[in-house]
Design a protein around this motif. Sequence first.
Motif, PDB file in Angstrom:
ATOM      1  N   SER A 304       0.811  -1.218   0.000  1.00 30.42           N
ATOM      2  CA  SER A 304       0.000   0.000   0.000  1.00 30.42           C
ATOM      3  C   SER A 304       0.846   1.270   0.000  1.00 30.42           C
ATOM      4  O   SER A 304       0.556   2.222  -0.717  1.00 30.42           O
ATOM      5  CB  SER A 304      -0.921   0.006   1.221  1.00 30.42           C
ATOM      6  N   PHE A 305       1.897   1.293   0.802  1.00 30.79           N
ATOM      7  CA  PHE A 305       2.680   2.506   1.043  1.00 30.79           C
ATOM      8  C   PHE A 305       4.007   2.507   0.287  1.00 30.79           C
ATOM      9  O   PHE A 305       4.313   3.431  -0.466  1.00 30.79           O
ATOM     10  CB  PHE A 305       2.922   2.643   2.550  1.00 30.79           C
ATOM     11  N   VAL A 306       4.797   1.455   0.481  1.00 28.73           N
ATOM     12  CA  VAL A 306       6.185   1.462  -0.006  1.00 28.73           C
ATOM     13  C   VAL A 306       6.255   1.523  -1.526  1.00 28.73           C
ATOM     14  O   VAL A 306       7.127   2.195  -2.091  1.00 28.73           O
ATOM     15  CB  VAL A 306       6.941   0.234   0.526  1.00 28.73           C
ATOM     16  N   LEU A 363      -3.828  -1.463   9.721  1.00 32.25           N
ATOM     17  CA  LEU A 363      -4.140  -2.195   8.490  1.00 32.25           C
ATOM     18  C   LEU A 363      -5.344  -1.590   7.782  1.00 32.25           C
ATOM     19  O   LEU A 363      -5.392  -1.530   6.541  1.00 32.25           O
ATOM     20  CB  LEU A 363      -4.400  -3.670   8.815  1.00 32.25           C
ATOM     21  N   LEU A 364      -6.331  -1.138   8.556  1.00 27.86           N
ATOM     22  CA  LEU A 364      -7.509  -0.507   7.962  1.00 27.86           C
ATOM     23  C   LEU A 364      -7.119   0.771   7.221  1.00 27.86           C
ATOM     24  O   LEU A 364      -7.574   1.011   6.090  1.00 27.86           O
ATOM     25  CB  LEU A 364      -8.535  -0.206   9.059  1.00 27.86           C
ATOM     26  N   CYS A 365      -6.294   1.598   7.848  1.00 27.75           N
ATOM     27  CA  CYS A 365      -5.859   2.845   7.201  1.00 27.75           C
ATOM     28  C   CYS A 365      -5.076   2.571   5.920  1.00 27.75           C
ATOM     29  O   CYS A 365      -5.272   3.253   4.904  1.00 27.75           O
ATOM     30  CB  CYS A 365      -5.007   3.668   8.167  1.00 27.75           C
ATOM     31  N   LEU A 366      -4.191   1.593   5.960  1.00 25.81           N
ATOM     32  CA  LEU A 366      -3.393   1.272   4.779  1.00 25.81           C
ATOM     33  C   LEU A 366      -4.274   0.775   3.641  1.00 25.81           C
ATOM     34  O   LEU A 366      -4.104   1.176   2.477  1.00 25.81           O
ATOM     35  CB  LEU A 366      -2.333   0.226   5.133  1.00 25.81           C
ATOM     36  N   THR A 367      -5.235  -0.088   3.957  1.00 24.10           N
ATOM     37  CA  THR A 367      -6.111  -0.646   2.927  1.00 24.10           C
ATOM     38  C   THR A 367      -7.048   0.425   2.365  1.00 24.10           C
ATOM     39  O   THR A 367      -7.210   0.550   1.145  1.00 24.10           O
ATOM     40  CB  THR A 367      -6.929  -1.815   3.503  1.00 24.10           C
ATOM     41  N   VAL A 368      -7.655   1.201   3.250  1.00 24.17           N
ATOM     42  CA  VAL A 368      -8.548   2.275   2.808  1.00 24.17           C
ATOM     43  C   VAL A 368      -7.773   3.329   2.030  1.00 24.17           C
ATOM     44  O   VAL A 368      -8.248   3.844   1.002  1.00 24.17           O
ATOM     45  CB  VAL A 368      -9.270   2.908   4.020  1.00 24.17           C
ATOM     46  N   GLY A 369      -6.568   3.645   2.487  1.00 22.31           N
ATOM     47  CA  GLY A 369      -5.778   4.675   1.830  1.00 22.31           C
ATOM     48  C   GLY A 369      -5.447   4.336   0.393  1.00 22.31           C
ATOM     49  O   GLY A 369      -5.593   5.185  -0.509  1.00 22.31           O
ATOM     50  N   VAL A 370      -5.017   3.104   0.130  1.00 22.02           N
ATOM     51  CA  VAL A 370      -4.652   2.747  -1.237  1.00 22.02           C
ATOM     52  C   VAL A 370      -5.904   2.641  -2.117  1.00 22.02           C
ATOM     53  O   VAL A 370      -5.878   3.006  -3.303  1.00 22.02           O
ATOM     54  CB  VAL A 370      -3.814   1.441  -1.252  1.00 22.02           C
ATOM     55  N   GLY A 371      -7.027   2.177  -1.556  1.00 22.20           N
ATOM     56  CA  GLY A 371      -8.268   2.165  -2.320  1.00 22.20           C
ATOM     57  C   GLY A 371      -8.769   3.568  -2.618  1.00 22.20           C
ATOM     58  O   GLY A 371      -9.267   3.855  -3.723  1.00 22.20           O
ATOM     59  N   TRP A 372      -8.647   4.457  -1.640  1.00 20.65           N
ATOM     60  CA  TRP A 372      -9.043   5.856  -1.820  1.00 20.65           C
ATOM     61  C   TRP A 372      -8.205   6.513  -2.918  1.00 20.65           C
ATOM     62  O   TRP A 372      -8.727   7.247  -3.767  1.00 20.65           O
ATOM     63  CB  TRP A 372      -8.879   6.574  -0.491  1.00 20.65           C
ATOM     64  N   LEU A 373      -6.907   6.239  -2.908  1.00 18.84           N
ATOM     65  CA  LEU A 373      -6.032   6.794  -3.944  1.00 18.84           C
ATOM     66  C   LEU A 373      -6.448   6.292  -5.324  1.00 18.84           C
ATOM     67  O   LEU A 373      -6.457   7.062  -6.303  1.00 18.84           O
ATOM     68  CB  LEU A 373      -4.582   6.421  -3.655  1.00 18.84           C
ATOM     69  N   GLY A 394      -0.055   7.461   5.358  1.00 15.76           N
ATOM     70  CA  GLY A 394       1.009   7.791   6.298  1.00 15.76           C
ATOM     71  C   GLY A 394       0.636   7.462   7.728  1.00 15.76           C
ATOM     72  O   GLY A 394       1.461   6.942   8.498  1.00 15.76           O
ATOM     73  N   VAL A 395      -0.615   7.734   8.091  1.00 16.06           N
ATOM     74  CA  VAL A 395      -1.090   7.391   9.434  1.00 16.06           C
ATOM     75  C   VAL A 395      -1.074   5.875   9.617  1.00 16.06           C
ATOM     76  O   VAL A 395      -0.671   5.358  10.672  1.00 16.06           O
ATOM     77  CB  VAL A 395      -2.504   7.953   9.663  1.00 16.06           C
ATOM     78  N   GLY A 396      -1.497   5.134   8.580  1.00 15.98           N
ATOM     79  CA  GLY A 396      -1.518   3.674   8.673  1.00 15.98           C
ATOM     80  C   GLY A 396      -0.145   3.095   8.933  1.00 15.98           C
ATOM     81  O   GLY A 396       0.018   2.201   9.785  1.00 15.98           O
ATOM     82  N   LEU A 397       0.871   3.585   8.224  1.00 17.56           N
ATOM     83  CA  LEU A 397       2.221   3.073   8.461  1.00 17.56           C
ATOM     84  C   LEU A 397       2.739   3.522   9.820  1.00 17.56           C
ATOM     85  O   LEU A 397       3.354   2.738  10.557  1.00 17.56           O
ATOM     86  CB  LEU A 397       3.165   3.546   7.362  1.00 17.56           C
TER      87      LEU A 397
END
Length: 534
Positions: A304-306, A363-373, A394-397
């Motif tokens: 999601s992030f890296v 994990l929720l923030c990371l998953t939602v963040g990449v879907g939102w993007l 960023g918050v998720g990581l």
Amino acid sequence: MSTACDAAPRQADRQRRAVPVLVAVLLALLVLPTSVTGSGVALPAIGRESGASLAALQWVVHGYNLTFASFLLACGSLADRWGRRRAFAGGAALFTVASAVSAAADDILLLDFARALAGVGAAALLTSGSSLIGVTFKGKARGRAFGAVGITTGAGLALGAMAAGLVTDTLGWRAFFGLHAALMAVVWCTVPLLPRDGVEEHAVRGRRPAGEDGTEGSRPVRVDWAGTAAFSGGLFLLMLGTVEGPQRGWGSAEVLGLLVGSVVLLAAFALVERQVRHPMLDLRLLRNRQFTALCLIPVVATLSFVILLPLLPNYLMVANGYSSRDAGGVMLLMTLPILVTPLAATRLLRWGLTLRGVFGLSLLCLTVGVGWLAAVLEPGLTPGTLAGPLITLGVGLGLNFGLVDGAVLDVVAPESTGTAAGFLNTLRLGSEALAIAAVSAALVNLVRKPFDARLNEFPSYDGSSGRLANSVNAGDLSGPLSELPASVRPDFTALVTHGLTDAWHTVLWASAVLCAVTSAVICFLLGRSTTGTR
């Protein structure tokens, strides 16, 4: 009596040298993350000057990631055997020389090779630097020291892309690597101020200690060279096959040979690890469900992030017309939260939220963040539109930054903590190296399809669809546009930006699905027993 007398001066010497240790390690750990995040921002400038293909350009990033991941545990073993200070000095020297060669390289293959050498130096610096802090500081001081390590690493991660963009736009890409060489040379100059450990002390006196620092009784722990070679070779062939797939065709004999070779070497690695007395990775740890679950959390962060760190700036430069500096500035929306969110995680634990709850929120923030993007990404979007998903990522990581490492050590036996930490870091860096290579290849493969279908509408463009796909995925649209008359450039730009955006949508939605599935598996494996507050 003499042992006690010898120990007291040594302890006093370590206390006196605590500040140089902290300064040296923190400066090194500030540089290492910028080498990952910043090199991707510099790729377009490197490509324009060298005229290299995307496959060759990508190894500026991939070569560093590959050797960093592959040599992490081997360097840890060498530090135990030859001394932490020696390993740290060797890592700093190798990174300095490799960065200087990178800055001076006039050939893309030489640059790729130098970056791979820098990855080996980074592995030595990370393992020996963390170990130096661990043995120099005790009690609460150790906790504060490792807290400073986390903040510094986060700062390097947060500021790397912006710093690289600023330096590249102002002074050129060579200055970016030259700055790395200069900073690491400063680190190397601090080595005489660092304390010797038991291995080095006894080596200076011409004898080896028994039962400490890399020894087992009177016998030194051996480095698992066979496992290191099999793992590094398998990961290298897998990454090379993944990168070359879109260029040569996934069904070509060369690519199939690379992929089959990677499977053979990784299978050999698994067999070797079951046989050697001191394996590079103790695969028996995977029988522990909680350990396995915790090791999968960095995989979700990678998916999601890296993957965005080296690749999203290139999209912004093509689809939004950003400069390297502007693209790096936008990435701060995603990386700056890492500096403050770990404090929020600590506060949540104090308020009674379980560790499993914090990980679930992460994990929720990371998953939602990449879907939102994936939902909002489009050509010409503003930083304000990007702010929501990037800050969420960023918050998720940040919520799991450092917590995973501590939790892993809590769920294994005390005698396995070193191996567990090494396993986690190797899996983390290995997944990052492979995922970045896979996503890069997927983007090239996906963006070629609309180019194949519509590029004949622009007969004045001389290049192939593959060449165009390589250019735009490296962040360079100005080169292809320069070959076209001004009258057709807007339509050509629209074809490129929309085709690239569609490719990114596919990748991001696939990442969101993988993150959701992996997160569900993690929560199931953790169960209700992974609780506790810190």
